[in-house]
Design a protein around this motif. Structure first.
Motif, PDB file in Angstrom:
ATOM      1  N   VAL A 155      -7.353  58.435-138.736  1.00 37.35           N
ATOM      2  CA  VAL A 155      -7.069  56.999-138.801  1.00 37.35           C
ATOM      3  C   VAL A 155      -8.381  56.337-139.268  1.00 37.35           C
ATOM      4  CG1 VAL A 155      -6.865  54.989-137.212  1.00 37.35           C
ATOM      5  CG2 VAL A 155      -5.480  57.130-136.830  1.00 37.35           C
ATOM      6  N   VAL A 156      -8.296  55.565-140.243  1.00 34.01           N
ATOM      7  CA  VAL A 156      -9.442  54.663-140.735  1.00 34.01           C
ATOM      8  C   VAL A 156      -9.096  53.335-140.381  1.00 34.01           C
ATOM      9  CG1 VAL A 156     -10.585  54.092-142.992  1.00 34.01           C
ATOM     10  CG2 VAL A 156      -9.496  56.301-142.707  1.00 34.01           C
ATOM     11  N   ALA A 157     -10.010  52.745-139.672  1.00 33.34           N
ATOM     12  CA  ALA A 157      -9.861  51.518-138.986  1.00 33.34           C
ATOM     13  C   ALA A 157     -11.202  50.692-138.507  1.00 33.34           C
ATOM     14  CB  ALA A 157      -8.756  51.609-137.959  1.00 33.34           C
ATOM     15  N   ASP A 158     -10.829  49.787-137.621  1.00 37.88           N
ATOM     16  CA  ASP A 158     -11.925  49.021-136.787  1.00 37.88           C
ATOM     17  C   ASP A 158     -11.367  48.378-135.692  1.00 37.88           C
ATOM     18  OD1 ASP A 158     -10.364  46.444-137.514  1.00 37.88           O
ATOM     19  OD2 ASP A 158     -10.997  47.128-139.704  1.00 37.88           O
ATOM     20  N   HIS A 159     -12.062  47.820-134.866  1.00 34.57           N
ATOM     21  CA  HIS A 159     -11.717  47.253-133.404  1.00 34.57           C
ATOM     22  C   HIS A 159     -11.103  48.177-132.777  1.00 34.57           C
ATOM     23  CE1 HIS A 159     -12.554  42.800-134.934  1.00 34.57           C
ATOM     24  NE2 HIS A 159     -13.789  43.286-134.898  1.00 34.57           N
ATOM     25  N   GLY A 160     -10.046  47.380-132.029  1.00 34.07           N
ATOM     26  CA  GLY A 160      -9.440  48.315-131.090  1.00 34.07           C
ATOM     27  C   GLY A 160      -8.364  49.320-131.547  1.00 34.07           C
ATOM     28  N   TRP A 161      -8.155  49.093-132.899  1.00 35.88           N
ATOM     29  CA  TRP A 161      -7.066  50.150-133.601  1.00 35.88           C
ATOM     30  C   TRP A 161      -7.816  51.558-133.563  1.00 35.88           C
ATOM     31  CZ3 TRP A 161      -2.700  47.997-136.075  1.00 35.88           C
ATOM     32  CH2 TRP A 161      -2.632  46.788-136.163  1.00 35.88           C
ATOM     33  N   ALA A 162      -9.318  51.483-134.056  1.00 37.93           N
ATOM     34  CA  ALA A 162     -10.061  52.789-134.132  1.00 37.93           C
ATOM     35  C   ALA A 162     -10.287  53.376-132.793  1.00 37.93           C
ATOM     36  CB  ALA A 162     -11.322  52.324-134.737  1.00 37.93           C
ATOM     37  N   GLY A 163     -10.620  52.352-132.077  1.00 39.22           N
ATOM     38  CA  GLY A 163     -10.949  52.839-130.549  1.00 39.22           C
ATOM     39  C   GLY A 163      -9.938  53.817-129.687  1.00 39.22           C
ATOM     40  N   ARG A 164      -8.535  53.156-130.003  1.00 39.30           N
ATOM     41  CA  ARG A 164      -7.426  53.701-129.354  1.00 39.30           C
ATOM     42  C   ARG A 164      -6.970  54.726-129.794  1.00 39.30           C
ATOM     43  NH1 ARG A 164      -4.359  51.964-125.205  1.00 39.30           N
ATOM     44  NH2 ARG A 164      -6.376  51.319-124.410  1.00 39.30           N
ATOM     45  N   ALA A 165      -7.153  54.818-131.289  1.00 40.49           N
ATOM     46  CA  ALA A 165      -6.761  56.173-131.959  1.00 40.49           C
ATOM     47  C   ALA A 165      -7.508  57.185-131.476  1.00 40.49           C
ATOM     48  CB  ALA A 165      -6.871  55.706-133.501  1.00 40.49           C
TER      49      ALA A 165
ATOM     50  N   GLY B 299     -14.171  54.285-138.395  1.00 39.83           N
ATOM     51  CA  GLY B 299     -14.069  52.812-138.645  1.00 39.83           C
ATOM     52  C   GLY B 299     -15.323  52.227-138.660  1.00 39.83           C
ATOM     53  N   TYR B 300     -15.298  50.953-138.682  1.00 40.67           N
ATOM     54  CA  TYR B 300     -16.429  49.945-138.928  1.00 40.67           C
ATOM     55  C   TYR B 300     -16.666  48.931-137.750  1.00 40.67           C
ATOM     56  CZ  TYR B 300     -15.355  51.107-143.892  1.00 40.67           C
ATOM     57  OH  TYR B 300     -15.130  52.057-145.128  1.00 40.67           O
ATOM     58  N   ALA B 301     -18.007  48.525-137.434  1.00 42.83           N
ATOM     59  CA  ALA B 301     -18.144  47.883-136.372  1.00 42.83           C
ATOM     60  C   ALA B 301     -19.305  46.986-136.719  1.00 42.83           C
ATOM     61  CB  ALA B 301     -18.077  48.531-135.009  1.00 42.83           C
ATOM     62  N   ASP B 302     -19.058  45.592-136.182  1.00 41.02           N
ATOM     63  CA  ASP B 302     -20.274  44.614-136.082  1.00 41.02           C
ATOM     64  C   ASP B 302     -21.447  44.850-134.987  1.00 41.02           C
ATOM     65  OD1 ASP B 302     -21.908  42.529-136.814  1.00 41.02           O
ATOM     66  OD2 ASP B 302     -20.045  41.435-137.262  1.00 41.02           O
TER      67      ASP B 302
ATOM     68  N   ALA C 128     -20.976  58.056-129.892  1.00 41.77           N
ATOM     69  CA  ALA C 128     -22.076  58.591-129.093  1.00 41.77           C
ATOM     70  C   ALA C 128     -21.735  59.793-128.364  1.00 41.77           C
ATOM     71  CB  ALA C 128     -22.903  57.645-128.342  1.00 41.77           C
ATOM     72  N   GLU C 129     -20.174  59.375-127.821  1.00 41.18           N
ATOM     73  CA  GLU C 129     -19.489  60.214-126.687  1.00 41.18           C
ATOM     74  C   GLU C 129     -18.599  61.345-127.405  1.00 41.18           C
ATOM     75  OE1 GLU C 129     -19.264  58.172-122.637  1.00 41.18           O
ATOM     76  OE2 GLU C 129     -17.595  57.828-123.741  1.00 41.18           O
ATOM     77  N   GLY C 130     -18.528  61.171-128.808  1.00 36.47           N
ATOM     78  CA  GLY C 130     -17.683  62.037-129.487  1.00 36.47           C
ATOM     79  C   GLY C 130     -15.896  61.677-129.656  1.00 36.47           C
ATOM     80  N   THR C 131     -15.763  60.344-129.268  1.00 37.18           N
ATOM     81  CA  THR C 131     -14.392  60.183-129.201  1.00 37.18           C
ATOM     82  C   THR C 131     -14.080  59.390-130.513  1.00 37.18           C
ATOM     83  OG1 THR C 131     -14.536  59.307-126.771  1.00 37.18           O
ATOM     84  CG2 THR C 131     -12.733  58.867-127.693  1.00 37.18           C
ATOM     85  N   VAL C 132     -14.957  58.675-131.149  1.00 38.32           N
ATOM     86  CA  VAL C 132     -14.852  58.348-132.687  1.00 38.32           C
ATOM     87  C   VAL C 132     -15.498  59.195-133.278  1.00 38.32           C
ATOM     88  CG1 VAL C 132     -15.250  56.138-133.938  1.00 38.32           C
ATOM     89  CG2 VAL C 132     -14.274  55.929-131.640  1.00 38.32           C
ATOM     90  N   GLN C 133     -15.124  59.610-134.531  1.00 35.28           N
ATOM     91  CA  GLN C 133     -15.860  60.483-135.247  1.00 35.28           C
ATOM     92  C   GLN C 133     -17.236  59.693-136.187  1.00 35.28           C
ATOM     93  OE1 GLN C 133     -13.499  62.816-137.803  1.00 35.28           O
ATOM     94  NE2 GLN C 133     -13.206  64.406-136.108  1.00 35.28           N
ATOM     95  N   VAL C 134     -16.920  58.673-136.615  1.00 30.19           N
ATOM     96  CA  VAL C 134     -17.907  57.956-137.409  1.00 30.19           C
ATOM     97  C   VAL C 134     -17.679  56.185-137.000  1.00 30.19           C
ATOM     98  CG1 VAL C 134     -18.711  57.356-139.811  1.00 30.19           C
ATOM     99  CG2 VAL C 134     -18.063  59.630-139.091  1.00 30.19           C
ATOM    100  N   THR C 135     -18.574  55.820-136.772  1.00 28.16           N
ATOM    101  CA  THR C 135     -18.722  54.344-136.872  1.00 28.16           C
ATOM    102  C   THR C 135     -19.782  53.707-137.765  1.00 28.16           C
ATOM    103  OG1 THR C 135     -18.005  54.250-134.469  1.00 28.16           O
ATOM    104  CG2 THR C 135     -18.973  52.084-135.430  1.00 28.16           C
ATOM    105  N   VAL C 136     -19.230  52.855-138.555  1.00 30.16           N
ATOM    106  CA  VAL C 136     -20.266  52.102-139.689  1.00 30.16           C
ATOM    107  C   VAL C 136     -20.856  50.719-139.327  1.00 30.16           C
ATOM    108  CG1 VAL C 136     -20.372  51.483-142.199  1.00 30.16           C
ATOM    109  CG2 VAL C 136     -19.114  53.630-141.505  1.00 30.16           C
ATOM    110  N   PRO C 137     -22.007  50.778-139.101  1.00 26.03           N
ATOM    111  CA  PRO C 137     -22.541  49.367-138.549  1.00 26.03           C
ATOM    112  C   PRO C 137     -22.699  48.510-139.839  1.00 26.03           C
ATOM    113  CG  PRO C 137     -24.340  50.917-139.015  1.00 26.03           C
ATOM    114  CD  PRO C 137     -23.085  51.736-138.990  1.00 26.03           C
TER     115      PRO C 137
END
Length: 265
Positions: A195-205, A214-217, A228-237
């Protein structure tokens, strides 16, 4: 996004700072700290679909993660005024995302795209989906008739979004992603490989066990904690809604080139 030259890393960093995608961003420091505090206080709106339990109840711990992974000012006494995103961290994360996209292309994976920030990031996702499709990936088509948060979950330009009253909706909610994944399961269809997403779409996936990038502000700390916990693979600031969505084009070009998804790369 039309054809354009691919920036060098140094040129991209300069562009990110000049357009305020990174560097001195528009989001004020007090807004960032308020969101970190609300996440720490257990406000689910700020968890972006993740289940953080009682692991992040100290806002100073949240600030430490954001300083490390996003580049905000690490001084807890800095309460007002300017805050920052480190453009070098943005590009580092783009390169990590590119590695995962390269893997998806190599494996002809099923990929789902979604955005809660259509005004800023829709075309970033659309261009990435087009490049993966050209590489042989299956871009997941979502089930029809899905509802969430008093709106319709629908898809165009290969990207899932929330729509209300004929308007694309800015949303942090994880419920639209739940609707998609539950709908796929009801239809007996396989879930996405990525899943490539942002916000709650990326977090819930990610929370539901899928590979999620995903991307995050800088005022949305949950996805950085998820990484940091390994639940999301990559977060782009990045600032996820700058003055023109065209400002993201060089970033997208860099990402796709790093992933081997541009012709001749």
């Amino acid at each position: 996004m039309g054809a354009m030259s691919i920036p060098s890393r140094a040129a991209l960093v300069d562009h990110l700072v000049r357009t305020r995608i990174a560097g001195d961003v528009a989001t004020p420091r007090d807004n960032n700290l308020s969101h970190y505090r609300k996440l720490a206080n257990g406000d689910r709106h700020y968890w972006l679909g993740l289940e953080l339990g009682d692991r992040w109840t100290d806002e100073q711990d949240v600030l430490a993660v954001m300083a490390e992974r996003c580049g905000v000012v690490d001084d807890p006494q800095h309460r007002h005024g300017q805050d920052t995103i480190d453009p070098e961290l943005t590009v580092d994360a783009l390169e990590r995302m590119a590695a995962r996209l390269r893997k998806a292309a190599a494996g002809k994976e099923r990929v789902l795209f979604a955005t809660g920030h259509p005004g800023g990031l829709l075309d970033v996702h659309r261009a990435t989906a087009a490049a993966l499709r050209a590489a042989g990936c299956e871009i997941v088509v979502i089930p029809e008739g899905l509802m969430a948060d008093e709106g319709m979950v629908f898809q165009f330009a290969d990207v899932a979004m929330l729509e209300r009253g004929a308007t694309l909706w800015h949303t942090h909610s994880p419920e639209p992603m739940n609707a998609i994944l539950d709908g796929l399961e009801r239809e007996g269809r396989p879930l996405p490989d990525l899943v490539v997403a942002d916000h709650g779409w990326a977090g819930r996936a990610g929370q539901r066990g899928l590979d999620s990038v995903g991307y995050a502000d800088c005022n949305d700390p949950a996805l950085f904690i998820g990484e940091a916990e390994g639940t999301v693979q990559v977060t782009v600031p990045l600032d996820d809604h700058v003055t023109s969505p065209r400002h993201y084009d060089p970033m997208t070009a860099y990402l796709l080139d790093a992933a081997g998804l541009t012709p001749g790369s």
